[in-house]
Design a protein around this motif. Structure first.
Motif, PDB file in Angstrom:
ATOM      1  N   ALA A  10     113.430  98.942 111.287  1.00 22.98           N
ATOM      2  CA  ALA A  10     114.515  97.942 111.356  1.00 22.98           C
ATOM      3  C   ALA A  10     114.743  97.497 112.798  1.00 22.98           C
ATOM      4  O   ALA A  10     114.932  96.310 113.069  1.00 22.98           O
ATOM      5  CB  ALA A  10     115.792  98.514 110.766  1.00 22.98           C
ATOM      6  N   ARG A  11     114.718  98.455 113.708  1.00 22.51           N
ATOM      7  CA  ARG A  11     114.866  98.111 115.138  1.00 22.51           C
ATOM      8  C   ARG A  11     113.857  97.068 115.550  1.00 22.51           C
ATOM      9  O   ARG A  11     114.166  96.088 116.215  1.00 22.51           O
ATOM     10  CB  ARG A  11     114.577  99.344 116.010  1.00 22.51           C
ATOM     11  N   GLY A  12     112.595  97.313 115.138  1.00 24.01           N
ATOM     12  CA  GLY A  12     111.502  96.408 115.498  1.00 24.01           C
ATOM     13  C   GLY A  12     111.760  95.016 114.946  1.00 24.01           C
ATOM     14  O   GLY A  12     111.634  94.018 115.665  1.00 24.01           O
ATOM     15  N   ILE A  13     112.162  94.941 113.684  1.00 25.04           N
ATOM     16  CA  ILE A  13     112.394  93.626 113.053  1.00 25.04           C
ATOM     17  C   ILE A  13     113.540  92.899 113.754  1.00 25.04           C
ATOM     18  O   ILE A  13     113.445  91.716 114.071  1.00 25.04           O
ATOM     19  CB  ILE A  13     112.728  93.788 111.547  1.00 25.04           C
ATOM     20  N   ASP A  21     121.297  93.794 120.556  1.00 17.48           N
ATOM     21  CA  ASP A  21     121.271  95.237 120.708  1.00 17.48           C
ATOM     22  C   ASP A  21     120.635  95.866 119.463  1.00 17.48           C
ATOM     23  O   ASP A  21     121.280  96.576 118.698  1.00 17.48           O
ATOM     24  CB  ASP A  21     122.704  95.736 120.931  1.00 17.48           C
ATOM     25  N   ALA A  22     119.349  95.573 119.292  1.00 16.43           N
ATOM     26  CA  ALA A  22     118.659  95.964 118.060  1.00 16.43           C
ATOM     27  C   ALA A  22     118.787  97.467 117.736  1.00 16.43           C
ATOM     28  O   ALA A  22     119.092  97.812 116.590  1.00 16.43           O
ATOM     29  CB  ALA A  22     117.197  95.533 118.125  1.00 16.43           C
ATOM     30  N   ALA A  26     120.674  98.439 114.293  1.00 18.37           N
ATOM     31  CA  ALA A  26     119.899  99.074 113.215  1.00 18.37           C
ATOM     32  C   ALA A  26     120.601 100.362 112.780  1.00 18.37           C
ATOM     33  O   ALA A  26     120.729 100.645 111.581  1.00 18.37           O
ATOM     34  CB  ALA A  26     118.477  99.370 113.698  1.00 18.37           C
ATOM     35  N   GLU A  27     121.067 101.097 113.754  1.00 19.56           N
ATOM     36  CA  GLU A  27     121.741 102.361 113.442  1.00 19.56           C
ATOM     37  C   GLU A  27     123.029 102.116 112.657  1.00 19.56           C
ATOM     38  O   GLU A  27     123.308 102.793 111.654  1.00 19.56           O
ATOM     39  CB  GLU A  27     122.045 103.098 114.753  1.00 19.56           C
ATOM     40  N   LEU A  28     123.818 101.133 113.107  1.00 22.51           N
ATOM     41  CA  LEU A  28     125.085 100.852 112.428  1.00 22.51           C
ATOM     42  C   LEU A  28     124.849 100.416 110.981  1.00 22.51           C
ATOM     43  O   LEU A  28     125.580 100.809 110.071  1.00 22.51           O
ATOM     44  CB  LEU A  28     125.876  99.775 113.184  1.00 22.51           C
ATOM     45  N   LEU A  29     123.806  99.614 110.787  1.00 29.66           N
ATOM     46  CA  LEU A  29     123.516  99.136 109.427  1.00 29.66           C
ATOM     47  C   LEU A  29     123.028 100.282 108.533  1.00 29.66           C
ATOM     48  O   LEU A  29     123.429 100.383 107.370  1.00 29.66           O
ATOM     49  CB  LEU A  29     122.480  98.002 109.474  1.00 29.66           C
ATOM     50  N   LEU A  30     122.198 101.152 109.083  1.00 29.30           N
ATOM     51  CA  LEU A  30     121.711 102.279 108.277  1.00 29.30           C
ATOM     52  C   LEU A  30     122.858 103.221 107.925  1.00 29.30           C
ATOM     53  O   LEU A  30     122.988 103.681 106.792  1.00 29.30           O
ATOM     54  CB  LEU A  30     120.584 103.024 109.016  1.00 29.30           C
ATOM     55  N   PRO A  69     127.099  88.585 111.838  1.00 26.29           N
ATOM     56  CA  PRO A  69     127.254  89.678 112.804  1.00 26.29           C
ATOM     57  C   PRO A  69     127.369  91.048 112.113  1.00 26.29           C
ATOM     58  O   PRO A  69     127.973  91.152 111.049  1.00 26.29           O
ATOM     59  CB  PRO A  69     128.573  89.336 113.522  1.00 26.29           C
ATOM     60  N   THR A  70     126.808  92.055 112.751  1.00 27.50           N
ATOM     61  CA  THR A  70     126.867  93.410 112.200  1.00 27.50           C
ATOM     62  C   THR A  70     128.312  93.851 111.945  1.00 27.50           C
ATOM     63  O   THR A  70     128.604  94.522 110.959  1.00 27.50           O
ATOM     64  CB  THR A  70     126.131  94.384 113.154  1.00 27.50           C
TER      65      THR A  70
END
Ligand code: GLN
Length: 282
Positions: A10-13, A21-22, A26-30, A69-70
């Motif tokens: 996910a970070r990569g995408i 701030d990928a 990514a961490e917040l979404l997971l 936005p996240t």
């Protein structure tokens, strides 16, 4: 796929799509997909991600890639080390606004404040952070948007300050029932021509009129009749607005001390007015 794999994928995408701030997002979404906190995520990194949360996770990543936005996807955002509920009725608090917080706390240290008004409070981040740092101070928080005040109210309950932060609906300083020692405000200051057409954030919280300083100017004028004799005003501003705002304040408060303060990125970010440092005549 393990949690670790999903996270790095996910970070990569996100990074490929220029999401600022990928790694953090990514961490917040997971974590949101799995409904777990940071510690739990790091303890579980080698575990398999089961199919249902995995599907939810990639849907969240899709939404992020669509520009949402996240903070709106997860319904939360950190400000000044505190967790705030946010939704699309309010601006998402930015780290730059912590400069207003730090300056307010410094002012209180020099001369203890009794009353503070946070104008255009949105989700209440500034008012609530101040209430927690300054337990003896009476705090008013105003917003013209009833929907924003509902969000602020949820956050006041969440942080246990509902009895000390007085939420008032109205046009900037108009609903204030008394003079205050400090007015603090992150008002809309984006120039109309620079508003992003696809912004997910409420226009009312961003649109600062033709030159970006219309709301700020209105607040400065109202402040003349709402600041106590030794009062202070702290305004967040946009890049390049320092001269316009200080010129206006000099006209309205000829004896006040006025300063433009840059943020950590050396961008003009705040204008402060201090009436307690009145220049002594002669
Ligand atoms: N900092 C926000 C931005 O640049 C603007 C916030 C505001 O208008 N107060 O998008």
């Amino acid at each position: 796929m393990t949690l670790k794999k999903a996270l790095s994928h996910a970070r990569g995408i996100l990074a490929e799509h220029d999401i600022e701030d990928a790694p953090l997002e990514a961490e917040l979404l997971l974590r949101h997909a799995l409904k777990i906190d940071r510690t739990q995520l790091y303890l579980d990194l080698d575990r398999e991600l089961s199919p249902q949360p995995e599907e939810i996770f990639w849907q969240l990543v899709e939404r992020r890639l669509g520009g949402e936005p996240t903070a709106y996807i997860t319904g939360r955002r950190e400000f000044y080390g505190l967790d705030f509920y946010v939704d699309p009725h309010t601006l998402i608090p930015r780290p730059e606004s912590e400069l207003l917080m730090e300056t307010a706390l410094k002012l209180d240290k020099d001369h203890p404040l009794s009353t503070i008004a946070d104008i255009g409070t949105g989700c209440g981040a500034i008012a609530i952070s101040l209430a927690l740092e300054l337990p003896g101070v009476k705090i008013y928080a105003t917003d013209i948007s009833a929907a924003a005040l509902e969000v602020a109210s949820i956050n006041c309950q969440k942080h246990g300050v509902a009895d000390r932060v007085h939420l008032l609906q109205g046009d900037m300083l108009e609903p204030l029932p008394e003079l205050v020692d400090l007015i603090i405000a992150n008002l809309p200051y984006v120039r109309q021509a620079e508003l992003a057409p696809t912004s997910f954030e409420p226009l009312i919280a961003l649109d600062g009129g033709a030159d970006g300083t219309e709301s700020i100017a209105k607040l400065c004028r109202q402040a003349q009749s709402k600041l106590s004799a030794r009062g202070n005003l702290l305004l967040e501003i946009g890049q390049g607005q320092g001269v316009v705002v200080t010129t206006l304040l000099h006209g309205l408060f000829p004896n006040g001390e006025i300063e433009v303060v840059p943020d950590l990125g050396s961008i003009e970010r705040m204008v402060s007015l201090n009436l307690s440092k009145d220049k002594v005549a002669g």
